[in-house]
Design an enzyme around this catalytic site. Structure first.
Site, PDB file in Angstrom:
ATOM      1  CG  ASP A  22      -1.992  -1.082   1.132  1.00 22.85           C
ATOM      2  OD1 ASP A  22      -2.360  -1.446   0.003  1.00 22.85           O
ATOM      3  OD2 ASP A  22      -2.451  -1.550   2.198  1.00 22.85           O
ATOM      4  CB  VAL A  23       3.850   2.313   1.950  1.00 24.60           C
ATOM      5  CG1 VAL A  23       4.811   3.496   1.912  1.00 24.60           C
ATOM      6  CG2 VAL A  23       3.199   2.197   3.318  1.00 24.60           C
ATOM      7  CG  LEU A  43      10.163 -10.750  -2.621  1.00 22.17           C
ATOM      8  CD1 LEU A  43      10.338 -11.302  -1.206  1.00 22.17           C
ATOM      9  CD2 LEU A  43      11.038 -11.538  -3.604  1.00 22.17           C
ATOM     10  CG  ASP A 248      13.954  50.620  12.576  1.00 20.13           C
ATOM     11  OD1 ASP A 248      13.745  49.540  13.167  1.00 20.13           O
ATOM     12  OD2 ASP A 248      13.089  51.509  12.468  1.00 20.13           O
ATOM     13  CE  LYS A 270      15.349  55.985  13.151  1.00 21.72           C
ATOM     14  NZ  LYS A 270      14.394  57.100  13.009  1.00 21.72           N
ATOM     15  CB  ILE A 306       3.650  55.119  18.946  1.00 23.43           C
ATOM     16  CG1 ILE A 306       2.126  55.203  18.778  1.00 23.43           C
ATOM     17  CG2 ILE A 306       4.031  55.257  20.416  1.00 23.43           C
ATOM     18  CD1 ILE A 306       1.348  54.196  19.586  1.00 23.43           C
ATOM     19  CB  THR A 331       2.778  50.717  20.163  1.00 22.69           C
ATOM     20  OG1 THR A 331       3.883  51.535  20.569  1.00 22.69           O
ATOM     21  CG2 THR A 331       1.820  50.554  21.341  1.00 22.69           C
TER      22      THR A 331
END
Length: 457
Positions: A22-23, A43, A248, A270, A306, A331
């Site tokens: 299945d995998v 097999l 910044d 800054k 702000i 802020t």
């Protein structure tokens, strides 16, 4: 990054799967969808493999694994329940410089297979690096619900238009602006989904012939206090559409990693008391890049209005007639206090909040008498170097020396550090902290021991 995500062109190329259960069948479906010329060795085989072989879609080789099966392969997958056999397949592939996936054993594999959202030709892959396939699957399911099924049709149609768009629009910037208009046009998407050729043509002609605004623009975006998860959705959209990002040092690396990869990045870091790039020069950078017709994002820590000098920068743009917009951010006062367990207001302790800059233009003086009043919370931005002065002035104007204070360093980041004490200790506490830091003063700080939820380094 442990794995480089790539998309392989496997059409009409030899690939091998070892395993017949299945995998292996799930892996075979993917390779067949990709157009691979597939050989499957095992097999025994489940019925689906036999059906595919009968339909001429793949070749079955029944029997033990033979390394010679790899000799003409581009890619291999070991998908048996025999760990030793899977390891043997992997080693044989490695010796031939062939990529090999080993199911459920990522350490033994030279490539892993991600979860896939298929909107062909648009493909989205999600991987946890093999550490948590369930998590990758859950993320895939979320993305499946977000991406419309007709998205692939839009992508395919865009591919058909590329030649015409290249002729119509001379520059990369113009072409990008056109594509952005096209991809968000709901009418076109719906027309493609309905295969309404008349509406498709009408909408396309309107989009192509509609004049583009050749002026650049600047978007002021607040990046928030540090945690990338606090960046707003609109802020994220803007930084991913930008031609140039001017940022910044308060913008975290995690947020910069979200910026569009081919955008130009201009660092104008800054810090308090020292400006790496003078403010006037920053203003001119924004103006110059926008005048080139570029979409510029000015990315600032916290909220740009702000103590972010956002107003000064926009005045320059306004005077020059450059279009601009603003995306607010969380802020630092809000983010740092929340991540420190300090409510800025509280019915019993604080009915107001004051946000104060710790350094002023030369000659500036604060209203210390009003700042020293009770029943309020003071938040000082960039106040670390002035902590001793803040302590002295507030006490001189009547604030009790036992007033609770806290200093938050790198607020909201994983490196956040918080120390608290009383106003009489503020200057001493500040010497133990580094920038960027925020100072919070008020009775609400006393709630920190009870309300702190975020780790403190």
């Amino acid at each position: 990054m442990d794995h480089l995500p790539i998309f392989c062109q496997l059409r009409d190329r030899d690939c091998l799967i070892v395993g017949g259960g299945d995998v292996a069948e799930r892996k075979a479906r993917l390779l067949l969808d990709a157009g691979a010329r597939l050989t499957v060795n095992a097999l025994a085989f489940i019925p689906q493999f036999t059906a595919w072989a009968d339909a001429g879609m793949l070749t079955l080789v029944e029997g033990p694994f033979d390394e010679s099966l790899l000799d003409t392969c581009w890619l291999a997958i070991a998908a048996t329940d025999d760990d030793a056999l899977n390891q043997r397949v992997s080693e044989a592939a490695e010796a031939r410089h062939i990529f090999c996936n080993v199911v459920d054993a990522p350490k033994a594999a030279s490539f892993i297979m991600p979860s896939i959202i298929d909107r062909s030709p648009l493909m989205v892959a999600v991987s946890s690096g093999g550490t948590s396939p369930v998590l990758a699957r859950l993320l895939r399911e979320k993305l499946e619900s977000l991406l419309p099924l007709h998205l692939g049709q839009v992508a395919k149609y865009a591919g058909q238009l590329r030649g015409r768009v290249k002729q119509q629009f001379a520059t990369m910037g113009e072409r990008r602006r056109f594509w952005e208009k096209l991809f968000v046009n709901d009418r076109l998407a719906q027309s493609l989904a309905n295969n309404d050729q008349k509406a498709i043509t009408e909408t396309t002609e309107q989009l192509i012939n509609e004049p583009l605004d050749h002026r650049g623009e600047v978007v002021l975006v607040g990046a928030g206090p540090g945690d990338a998860g606090l960046l707003t959705l609109k802020g994220l959209q803007q930084i991913q559409q930008a031609d140039v990002v001017v940022y910044d040092r308060l913008v975290s690396d995690d947020i910069m990693n979200l910026v569009r990869r081919d955008a130009d990045r201009v660092f104008v870091g800054k810090r308090a008391g020292y400006h790496c790039v003078p403010q006037e020069e920053i203003n001119q950078i924004l103006l110059r890049e926008a005048q080139k017709g570029k979409r510029v994002v000015r990315l600032k820590g916290g909220d740009p209005f702000i103590f972010g000098r956002g107003g000064e920068e926009l005045e320059t743009l306004c005077n020059a007639g450059i279009p601009f917009s603003v995306v607010p951010g969380i802020t630092a006062a809000s983010g740092c206090s929340a991540y420190s367990g300090i409510p800025l207001t509280h019915r019993d302790y604080a009915q107001s909040v004051r946000l104060i800059t710790g350094h002023l233009k030369t000659g500036g003086e604060l209203d210390w008498e009003n700042l020293a009043a009770e029943k309020q919370t003071l938040v000082f931005y960039m106040g670390l170097n002035q902590a001793a002065t803040i302590q002295q002035k507030l006490i001189e104007h009547g604030m009790p020396g036992e007033m609770p204070v806290a200093i938050v360093e790198n607020g909201t980041a994983v490196t956040q550090r918080v120390i608290d004490g009383t106003l009489t200790q503020l200057g001493e506490l500040a010497q133990q902290m580094n920038s960027p830091s925020l100072i919070i003063i008020g009775r609400v700080v006393g709630l920190r021991d009870k309300l702190n939820w975020f780790s403190n380094h």
